[in-house]
Design a protein around this motif. Structure first.
Motif, PDB file in Angstrom:
ATOM      1  N   LEU A 144       0.829  -1.198   0.000  1.00 24.34           N
ATOM      2  CA  LEU A 144       0.000   0.000   0.000  1.00 24.34           C
ATOM      3  C   LEU A 144       0.869   1.256   0.000  1.00 24.34           C
ATOM      4  N   THR A 145       0.284   2.334  -0.446  1.00 19.51           N
ATOM      5  CA  THR A 145       0.933   3.646  -0.408  1.00 19.51           C
ATOM      6  C   THR A 145       0.143   4.542   0.533  1.00 19.51           C
ATOM      7  N   ALA A 146       0.842   5.220   1.433  1.00 21.88           N
ATOM      8  CA  ALA A 146       0.190   6.112   2.390  1.00 21.88           C
ATOM      9  C   ALA A 146       0.626   7.548   2.145  1.00 21.88           C
ATOM     10  N   ILE A 147      -0.236   8.471   2.552  1.00 22.60           N
ATOM     11  CA  ILE A 147       0.094   9.898   2.469  1.00 22.60           C
ATOM     12  C   ILE A 147       0.507  10.380   3.851  1.00 22.60           C
ATOM     13  N   PRO A 148       1.673  11.018   3.976  1.00 21.34           N
ATOM     14  CA  PRO A 148       2.057  11.563   5.284  1.00 21.34           C
ATOM     15  C   PRO A 148       1.188  12.749   5.662  1.00 21.34           C
ATOM     16  N   LEU A 149       0.873  12.874   6.953  1.00 25.42           N
ATOM     17  CA  LEU A 149       0.043  13.968   7.434  1.00 25.42           C
ATOM     18  C   LEU A 149       0.903  15.189   7.723  1.00 25.42           C
ATOM     19  N   ALA A 150       0.482  16.343   7.193  1.00 27.67           N
ATOM     20  CA  ALA A 150       1.187  17.595   7.424  1.00 27.67           C
ATOM     21  C   ALA A 150       0.636  18.286   8.665  1.00 27.67           C
ATOM     22  N   ASN A 151       1.291  19.349   9.076  1.00 28.36           N
ATOM     23  CA  ASN A 151       0.794  20.206  10.149  1.00 28.36           C
ATOM     24  C   ASN A 151      -0.154  21.220   9.530  1.00 28.36           C
ATOM     25  N   SER A 152      -1.455  20.963   9.616  1.00 27.12           N
ATOM     26  CA  SER A 152      -2.428  21.860   8.990  1.00 27.12           C
ATOM     27  C   SER A 152      -2.460  23.225   9.660  1.00 27.12           C
ATOM     28  N   GLY A 153      -1.918  23.316  10.880  1.00 26.97           N
ATOM     29  CA  GLY A 153      -1.873  24.605  11.558  1.00 26.97           C
ATOM     30  C   GLY A 153      -0.939  25.588  10.891  1.00 26.97           C
ATOM     31  N   ALA A 154      -0.065  25.087  10.015  1.00 31.03           N
ATOM     32  CA  ALA A 154       0.871  25.968   9.311  1.00 31.03           C
ATOM     33  C   ALA A 154       0.294  26.510   8.014  1.00 31.03           C
ATOM     34  N   LEU A 155      -0.941  26.100   7.664  1.00 36.52           N
ATOM     35  CA  LEU A 155      -1.555  26.578   6.427  1.00 36.52           C
ATOM     36  C   LEU A 155      -1.880  28.061   6.516  1.00 36.52           C
ATOM     37  N   LEU A 195     -16.491  26.824  -3.277  1.00 40.08           N
ATOM     38  CA  LEU A 195     -16.609  26.903  -1.823  1.00 40.08           C
ATOM     39  C   LEU A 195     -16.557  25.483  -1.265  1.00 40.08           C
ATOM     40  N   GLY A 196     -15.348  24.937  -1.181  1.00 42.74           N
ATOM     41  CA  GLY A 196     -15.158  23.595  -0.654  1.00 42.74           C
ATOM     42  C   GLY A 196     -14.637  23.637   0.765  1.00 42.74           C
ATOM     43  N   LEU A 197     -14.994  22.608   1.552  1.00 39.97           N
ATOM     44  CA  LEU A 197     -14.576  22.530   2.952  1.00 39.97           C
ATOM     45  C   LEU A 197     -13.834  21.227   3.196  1.00 39.97           C
ATOM     46  N   ALA A 198     -12.774  21.309   3.995  1.00 35.75           N
ATOM     47  CA  ALA A 198     -11.996  20.128   4.349  1.00 35.75           C
ATOM     48  C   ALA A 198     -11.701  20.140   5.842  1.00 35.75           C
ATOM     49  N   ILE A 199     -11.652  18.944   6.434  1.00 39.09           N
ATOM     50  CA  ILE A 199     -11.322  18.786   7.847  1.00 39.09           C
ATOM     51  C   ILE A 199      -9.800  18.860   7.985  1.00 39.09           C
ATOM     52  N   PRO A 200      -9.248  19.733   8.818  1.00 37.57           N
ATOM     53  CA  PRO A 200      -7.799  19.856   8.939  1.00 37.57           C
ATOM     54  C   PRO A 200      -7.151  18.544   9.380  1.00 37.57           C
ATOM     55  N   SER A 201      -5.963  18.275   8.868  1.00 38.37           N
ATOM     56  CA  SER A 201      -5.276  17.024   9.197  1.00 38.37           C
ATOM     57  C   SER A 201      -4.954  16.932  10.684  1.00 38.37           C
ATOM     58  N   ASN A 202      -4.682  18.054  11.339  1.00 41.41           N
ATOM     59  CA  ASN A 202      -4.397  18.011  12.780  1.00 41.41           C
ATOM     60  C   ASN A 202      -5.608  17.514  13.560  1.00 41.41           C
ATOM     61  N   LEU A 203      -6.805  17.992  13.190  1.00 39.36           N
ATOM     62  CA  LEU A 203      -8.027  17.537  13.846  1.00 39.36           C
ATOM     63  C   LEU A 203      -8.273  16.068  13.536  1.00 39.36           C
ATOM     64  N   ALA A 204      -8.094  15.679  12.282  1.00 37.50           N
ATOM     65  CA  ALA A 204      -8.294  14.278  11.898  1.00 37.50           C
ATOM     66  C   ALA A 204      -7.330  13.371  12.656  1.00 37.50           C
ATOM     67  N   ARG A 205      -6.087  13.810  12.825  1.00 36.98           N
ATOM     68  CA  ARG A 205      -5.095  13.012  13.557  1.00 36.98           C
ATOM     69  C   ARG A 205      -5.524  12.809  15.005  1.00 36.98           C
ATOM     70  N   ASP A 206      -6.021  13.875  15.652  1.00 38.74           N
ATOM     71  CA  ASP A 206      -6.478  13.767  17.042  1.00 38.74           C
ATOM     72  C   ASP A 206      -7.653  12.791  17.161  1.00 38.74           C
ATOM     73  N   VAL A 207      -8.583  12.854  16.212  1.00 38.32           N
ATOM     74  CA  VAL A 207      -9.742  11.963  16.248  1.00 38.32           C
ATOM     75  C   VAL A 207      -9.307  10.514  16.043  1.00 38.32           C
ATOM     76  N   VAL A 208      -8.416  10.268  15.096  1.00 37.92           N
ATOM     77  CA  VAL A 208      -7.922   8.910  14.843  1.00 37.92           C
ATOM     78  C   VAL A 208      -7.239   8.352  16.090  1.00 37.92           C
ATOM     79  N   ASP A 209      -6.430   9.168  16.751  1.00 41.14           N
ATOM     80  CA  ASP A 209      -5.752   8.715  17.976  1.00 41.14           C
ATOM     81  C   ASP A 209      -6.770   8.278  19.021  1.00 41.14           C
TER      82      ASP A 209
END
Length: 480
Positions: A170-181, A264-278
């Motif tokens: 499998l190929t995975a995507i690394p999670l970035a720090n969405s707070g730096a956007l 007008l698209g919306l996305a869940i920040p990766s930092n929030l998604a990471r916290d929920v997954v944990d």
């Protein structure tokens, strides 16, 4: 010789005639042929300019190399749900004898997207609404492999879900720090809009920390003008380094999602998604939220004037629960909370939204206005129960359990609690309470959430009346 307008009109009529007589594939071919013909006739339409392959010996930038690494990690998520068909004739013995094979159920299917975030464990991140109520979830990889997925957990309030697939290579995507956007950063959306596989759109970050959108739960969205359409839900929003900055979740369109993208698209920040997954992995598939343990209302001009405040913004504390994090911090009725950990709090809804996005135990520095003065109070979020047994509140509610109102309904303007379960034959069942009922008010006292509902039963009311919403109906129910 025909005049120029006549030639253009004939050419347009011929193109339209081809469209009417052929399918979409032929139309695309005809458009390509027409473009070549027009280019060969500069007297009619001037040729369009094109970007050069290189400038001063440097190749023009392209997203292709990054996408070649990232796209194998974006998958298609297919769900199936068995729905029982309500047929009024099915109860008629004569009708059943005449039509013995009358269908009693149907299968609803839906399609979304997902992102592989852990290649070793096969973890796939997607939206809760993509897999909600599904009886079967399968994943199609970019290389064509189809795999049955295992549900690991989800959180409806943030619209995040985690599933697992049993596959190697499998190929995975690394999670970035969405707070730096930052607003203006370039981003790329990848998903399966309208069932089309592996579609890429690009744009910029239009806003960060977007909230206050009715019906979308707890909110801290990345807003982008990259096209996000039905089927993109759960797909990846990546930066130019191929790192995951968000999970595509919704598009805002006053004419409905099927009207197409309007930027007008919306996305869940990766930092929030990471916290929920944990939390999903740590807490057996559920998220445990923290609460300050207070009730607030949005500051109004009249209240601001009465409190001697020159600025009309913030959340006014109207009640502090004993033993709560707010009580330990020294918050009092009449305090106005205007910021939490440096983030502006303009309303009671904004404070509630901020609370819900923080893990249990998170220390908060609350900027407060009290008696016209500014002060900072330190508080910590305490865990709130997932459900409360009705028997612990009042014997008349024995057999029912109560939970927090889903955030999607709360952000749509409702407040109160929801009945999670009702035991068959229990006193609550005899009182006609049903799972899914929303309790808006009670004769026990005022409340807006589960903690307030509990506190309202400190004194048992002589007569217990609940105002509830059931489906589209609202009414009062006397509980014996």
């Amino acid at each position: 010789m025909r005049p120029l307008p006549t030639l253009i009109a004939l050419a347009a009529a011929a193109a339209f005639g081809g469209f009417a007589a052929t399918g979409l594939t032929t139309l695309i071919d005809q458009r390509a042929q027409a473009a070549a013909a027009v280019t060969a006739a500069p007297a009619l339409v001037p040729a369009m300019g094109s970007l050069p392959a290189a400038v001063d010996g440097q190749a023009m930038p392209s997203l292709a190399p990054m996408l070649q690494r990232v796209m194998p990690a974006v998958v298609s998520v297919n769900t199936k749900q068995v729905v029982r068909v309500r047929n009024p004739f099915a109860d008629d013995p004569f009708f059943r004898r005449m039509f013995p094979n009358i269908p009693q159920e149907r299968i609803n299917e839906s399609l979304g997207s997902g992102v592989i975030i852990d290649a070793v464990n096969g973890y796939v991140l997607t939206n809760h609404h993509v897999i909600e109520n599904a009886d079967d979830v399968s994943v199609t990889l970019a290389d064509g492999r189809q795999l049955k997925a295992e549900f690991l957990g989800s959180d409806a309030d943030t619209d995040v879900a985690l599933i697992r697939i049993p596959a190697d290579k499998l190929t995975a995507i690394p999670l970035a720090n969405s707070g730096a956007l930052n607003v203006g950063d370039f981003v790329v959306a990848i998903g399966n809009p309208f069932g089309l596989s592996q579609t890429v759109t690009s744009g910029i970050v239009s806003a960060v920390g977007r909230s206050g959108i009715r019906g979308l739960g707890l909110q801290n969205f990345i807003q982008t003008d990259a096209s996000i359409n039905p089927g993109n839900s759960g797909g990846a929003l990546v930066n130019l380094q191929g790192q995951l900055v968000g999970i595509n979740t919704a598009s805002l369109n006053p004419q409905g999602s099927m009207a197409g993208n309007i930027g007008l698209g919306l996305a869940i920040p990766s930092n929030l998604a990471r916290d929920v997954v944990d939390q999903l992995l740590k807490n057996n598939g559920v998220v445990i939220r923290g609460t300050l343990g207070l009730e607030t209302q949005t500051l109004t001009p009249q209240v601001a004037q009465g409190l001697g405040l020159g600025e009309t913004r913030g959340a006014v504390v109207t009640r502090v629960y004993a033993g709560s994090g707010a009580a330990a911090a020294g918050l009092k009725t009449g305090d106005v909370i205007v910021a939490a950990n440096g983030q502006r709090i303009d309303s009671a809804e904004a404070l509630h939204n901020y609370e819900g996005l923080q893990p249990v135990g998170t220390p908060l520095a609350l900027e407060v206005r009290r008696d016209g003065k500014s002060l900072t109070l330190r508080a910590a979020l305490k865990a709130q129960p997932g459900a409360v047994a009705g028997a612990s509140l009042d014997p008349r509610l024995t057999g029912a359990s109560f939970a927090e109102l889903p955030e999607a309904q709360r952000s749509a303007g409702l407040s109160g609690v929801v009945i999670k379960d009702v035991a068959r034959g229990s006193r609550a069942a005899q009182n006609r309470l049903q799972p899914g009922d929303i309790v808006l008010e009670a004769s026990s006292g005022e409340f807006t959430d589960l903690a307030g509902f509990q506190a309202s039963f400190a004194r048992k009311p002589q007569q217990l009346v609940l105002q509830i919403i059931r489906g589209n109906a609202r009414g009062n129910l006397l509980v014996q």
